[in-house]
Design an enzyme around this catalytic site. Structure first.
Site, mmCIF file in Angstrom:
data_model
loop_
_atom_site.group_PDB
_atom_site.id
_atom_site.type_symbol
_atom_site.label_atom_id
_atom_site.label_comp_id
_atom_site.label_asym_id
_atom_site.label_seq_id
_atom_site.Cartn_x
_atom_site.Cartn_y
_atom_site.Cartn_z
ATOM 1 N N THR A 6 0.850 -1.183 0.000
ATOM 2 C CA THR A 6 0.000 0.000 0.000
ATOM 3 C C THR A 6 0.884 1.230 0.000
ATOM 4 O OG1 THR A 6 -1.991 0.935 0.955
ATOM 5 C CG2 THR A 6 -0.226 0.457 2.475
ATOM 6 N N ALA A 162 1.936 5.007 -8.241
ATOM 7 C CA ALA A 162 1.291 3.815 -8.801
ATOM 8 C C ALA A 162 1.948 3.375 -10.108
ATOM 9 C CB ALA A 162 -0.200 4.065 -9.013
ATOM 10 N N CYS A 165 5.448 1.735 -8.328
ATOM 11 C CA CYS A 165 5.337 0.699 -7.298
ATOM 12 C C CYS A 165 4.225 -0.289 -7.655
ATOM 13 C CB CYS A 165 5.049 1.339 -5.936
ATOM 14 S SG CYS A 165 4.832 0.137 -4.614
ATOM 15 N N THR A 168 0.991 -0.558 -5.387
ATOM 16 C CA THR A 168 0.144 0.631 -5.235
ATOM 17 C C THR A 168 -0.741 0.772 -6.469
ATOM 18 O OG1 THR A 168 1.872 1.727 -3.943
ATOM 19 C CG2 THR A 168 0.188 3.142 -4.894
#
EC number: 3.4.25.2
Length: 177
Positions: A6, A162, A165, A168
């Site tokens: 996250t 995002a 990663c 994410t």
């Protein structure tokens, strides 16, 4: 298997603060279990926003304890954060929890770590989770080189994160004060 993945980001800019979290829950290194998890929530009469990274059950335990301290301290974020950190360090059960909290109010931003640390960033920008370093870097660059609002910076920083990663996604929960 370990459930992880996250990014939670706080951006304090121009008298406002935004807290954003993505919605992805990942099992191990390769399986996305959920795309729309809500890891950011308002607390104490909507005066505090908190987000978590780590194991969900552990995070909910911390949310509950933190909420209790907010009630006991009449919404004093500093005192509630310190009291939770003290309990976290002393309690054998809590020390095993695998979660972190990022909490904000109108004046303060704190990272509450699994080791019982309470960390307030110098520049009002902080992040936790697998994409945290990317999100902080993006937010700092946007604060320095744009006229965007705190919410816009948080949203754009999470978009950049995002893209980098794999833990994410772009299903964001964004709250502002």
């Amino acid at each position: 298997m370990e459930i992880r993945g996250t990014t939670i980001l706080a951006v304090r800019h121009k008298g406002h603060v935004a807290l954003a979290g993505d919605g992805q829950v990942t099992l191990g290194q390769s399986v996305v279990m959920k795309h729309t998890a809500k890891k950011v929530r308002r607390m104490y009469k909507n005066q505090v926003i908190a987000g978590f990274a780590g194991t969900t059950a552990d995070a909910f335990t911390l949310f509950e304890r933190f909420d209790n301290y907010l009630e006991e301290t009449n919404g004093n974020l500093v005192r509630a954060a310190v009291e939770l950190a003290k309990e976290w360090r002393k309690d054998k059960y809590l020390r095993r929890l695998e979660a972190m909290l990022l909490v904000v109010d109108k004046d303060h931003t704190f990272v509450l770590s699994g080791t019982g640390d309470v960390i307030e960033p110098d520049d009002g920008i902080a992040a936790i989770g697998s994409g945290g370093l990317y999100a902080v870097a993006a937010a700092r660059a946007l604060v320095a080189h744009s006229e965007l609002s705190a919410a816009e910076i948080a949203r754009e920083s999470m978009r950049i994160t995002a893209e980098i990663c794999v833990f994410t996604n772009l299903n964001l929960t964004l709250e502002t004060l």
